[in-house]
Write a protein that holds these residues in place. Sequence first.
Motif, PDB file in Angstrom:
ATOM      1  N   THR A 162      -1.044   5.401   5.956  1.00  0.00           N
ATOM      2  CA  THR A 162       0.173   4.750   6.450  1.00  0.00           C
ATOM      3  C   THR A 162       0.260   3.360   5.845  1.00  0.00           C
ATOM      4  O   THR A 162      -0.745   2.782   5.417  1.00  0.00           O
ATOM      5  CB  THR A 162       0.168   4.626   7.989  1.00  0.00           C
ATOM      6  N   ASP A 163       1.482   2.806   5.845  1.00  0.00           N
ATOM      7  CA  ASP A 163       1.699   1.454   5.328  1.00  0.00           C
ATOM      8  C   ASP A 163       2.015   0.475   6.454  1.00  0.00           C
ATOM      9  O   ASP A 163       2.460  -0.641   6.205  1.00  0.00           O
ATOM     10  CB  ASP A 163       2.873   1.448   4.326  1.00  0.00           C
ATOM     11  N   ALA A 164       1.784   0.887   7.698  1.00  0.00           N
ATOM     12  CA  ALA A 164       2.157   0.046   8.842  1.00  0.00           C
ATOM     13  C   ALA A 164       1.229  -1.150   8.950  1.00  0.00           C
ATOM     14  O   ALA A 164       0.052  -1.092   8.588  1.00  0.00           O
ATOM     15  CB  ALA A 164       2.095   0.863  10.126  1.00  0.00           C
ATOM     16  N   ASN A 165       1.763  -2.256   9.478  1.00  0.00           N
ATOM     17  CA  ASN A 165       0.985  -3.466   9.725  1.00  0.00           C
ATOM     18  C   ASN A 165       0.911  -3.718  11.234  1.00  0.00           C
ATOM     19  O   ASN A 165       1.934  -3.710  11.913  1.00  0.00           O
ATOM     20  CB  ASN A 165       1.627  -4.676   9.038  1.00  0.00           C
ATOM     21  N   GLY A 166      -0.289  -3.969  11.727  1.00  0.00           N
ATOM     22  CA  GLY A 166      -0.462  -4.230  13.150  1.00  0.00           C
ATOM     23  C   GLY A 166      -0.827  -2.961  13.894  1.00  0.00           C
ATOM     24  O   GLY A 166      -0.398  -1.852  13.529  1.00  0.00           O
ATOM     25  N   PRO A 167      -1.622  -3.076  14.948  1.00  0.00           N
ATOM     26  CA  PRO A 167      -2.116  -1.886  15.670  1.00  0.00           C
ATOM     27  C   PRO A 167      -1.009  -1.049  16.295  1.00  0.00           C
ATOM     28  O   PRO A 167      -1.039   0.173  16.215  1.00  0.00           O
ATOM     29  CB  PRO A 167      -3.049  -2.479  16.734  1.00  0.00           C
ATOM     30  N   GLU A 170       0.892   0.734  13.632  1.00  0.00           N
ATOM     31  CA  GLU A 170       0.068   1.778  13.025  1.00  0.00           C
ATOM     32  C   GLU A 170      -0.030   2.990  13.945  1.00  0.00           C
ATOM     33  O   GLU A 170       0.008   4.141  13.485  1.00  0.00           O
ATOM     34  CB  GLU A 170      -1.328   1.228  12.713  1.00  0.00           C
ATOM     35  N   ILE A 171      -0.156   2.741  15.248  1.00  0.00           N
ATOM     36  CA  ILE A 171      -0.193   3.864  16.199  1.00  0.00           C
ATOM     37  C   ILE A 171       1.110   4.653  16.138  1.00  0.00           C
ATOM     38  O   ILE A 171       1.114   5.897  16.117  1.00  0.00           O
ATOM     39  CB  ILE A 171      -0.450   3.345  17.629  1.00  0.00           C
ATOM     40  N   ILE A 172       2.239   3.931  16.101  1.00  0.00           N
ATOM     41  CA  ILE A 172       3.545   4.601  16.010  1.00  0.00           C
ATOM     42  C   ILE A 172       3.636   5.422  14.728  1.00  0.00           C
ATOM     43  O   ILE A 172       4.105   6.568  14.724  1.00  0.00           O
ATOM     44  CB  ILE A 172       4.680   3.559  16.078  1.00  0.00           C
TER      45      ILE A 172
END
Length: 584
Positions: A162-167, A170-172
């Motif tokens: 994933t490229d998400a930032n922040g917990p 990232e969970i989402i």
Amino acid sequence: MAAKGLERWAPGIATLRTYKRAWLWPDVRAGIVVTALLIPAGMGYAEVAGLPPVTGLYATIVPLVAYAIFGPSRVLILGPDSSLAPIIAAAILPLALGSETRVVALAGFLGILVGAILLLGGILRLGFVTDLLSKPIRVGYLNAIGVLVVISQIPKLLGFSTDANGPLAEIIAIVHDVGRGEVVPIALAFGLGSLALIYALKWLRSPIPGVLAAVVVAILVTWLLQLGDVLPVVGALPRGLPSPALEGLRLPDLTALIPAAAGIALVAFTDSAVLSRTFAARRGETVDGSQEMTGIGFANIAGGALGGFPVSASSSRTPVAEQAGSRTQVTGVVGAALIVVFILVAPGVTAYLPTATLAAVVISAAIGLIDVRGTIGLFRMDRVDAVLSLAAFLGVLVVGVLPGIVFTIILSLLAVIIRTWRPYRAELGRVPGLRGYHDLSRNPAAARVPGVVIVRFDAPLFFANGSSFSAFVRERTAAAGPGIHTVILAAEPITDIDTTAIDELVELDDSLAAKDIRLVFAEMKDPVKDMLRDFGVTDRFTPDRFAPTVGAAVDAVTGTLRGDIDGSPEDPDDEDDDETDPPA
């Protein structure tokens, strides 16, 4: 004399001079055993930090050798660590702009900065800075780090990224990708199977480390079944020894890394110092905190200069080395040499190492950071500590790892203020048949001395608690009713007093005097008396208002012996027991 000075800076030389032949095989055996953990852990934490896996091996080889020379602990194993990897990633990835060359260079310079800060701290004898992070704060901080690492590794365990930032993001993203069917079943099978094997061997207390078994089994299965094309794998490592990799850095990059370096230095030294002291005590040895700071500083400078990144002592690999019989720093040197052999002789082995298995190795280590039992214990023992620990946990999760370090330090200082702002305070009285004066709230049989209120305040007096101190004395005096002619302050716990508290003391004295009540001090320490003299209040608080013990003060103001007050026999040796309370 020169040799002594050299050994002070390089304790490893002193170890080498006194090395015994009988230690060699235990050190070599321990080095072989611990290498089995050093390789997968180093590669895994490098990935958590956003770096190529081979840098984790470089960050293991060089610091181990450097610490063996400059470090004071004979058993400490240094290397990449799960508590530092997320901080490193947060510091370097925004500056790397997607370039692998830049990210390696930034990580190396970050290691040099961390080492320089630690080296300077060691020279200035700043080993006491570990006190800035109290145990509850560290528990909350490490719990958050553990959760962050686990969240970051779940996508690899499932076979996607994933490229998400922040917990939260990232969970989402993980939930979204799982819903879209992005999970690679064979990767999930390897990941969960590796975790099961690691914990099964741990539960069985197997002499074979679970991490080693999981890595070897995963590589063999991938190789035998030729799964490299359908399963995400780490890939073959490049051949070559650690070398400088600091190209392409700019001045703005370097200055931007300084705050992160300071935070990493504090965390690295705190963890390493606690581990070093613990194992030294078990071996009947002592370790100087400032010398420890110097040794870790040299190790980080050397590692950063030769393709690595910041490191600290390992709480998982150090116990393995000790249990395997390690006697000296030679264990670390053996481990470093074996990793070099691995890189030169068999770098292609990692082409069959599933990424999911490496994620399982990291997750198992991160779960070890999460101290559920310790957190529950904090709530049972001390609500203030529990709240501070929870605040540190949420702070790191919400504001991020780097600001979280600053936040935890602020919380630690706040904890000190809270402890001294609202300390334990008590009114003391006599218990028939017991020596000394005891807390009325904890002893139902206790009674006040007629006409006297005895109070105790268990903290230094300063600007934040002066008013609560005087309010407590007034409240206890009022509760005692009419007929009170003396207030005795059991001052032994008061180790300091500032100008604001002096003003509060003077106002309290005036308030009591207006009611014909005299304030008397018992057991006040001489340095505190010196402060009263320096503040110019000795004309008010004359020598006759000070007593060596609470008992002597009671005798003086009542004109009787203590035996005449409660019927218990007089004991001239009970002065030291005036403030001793039986358990609640």
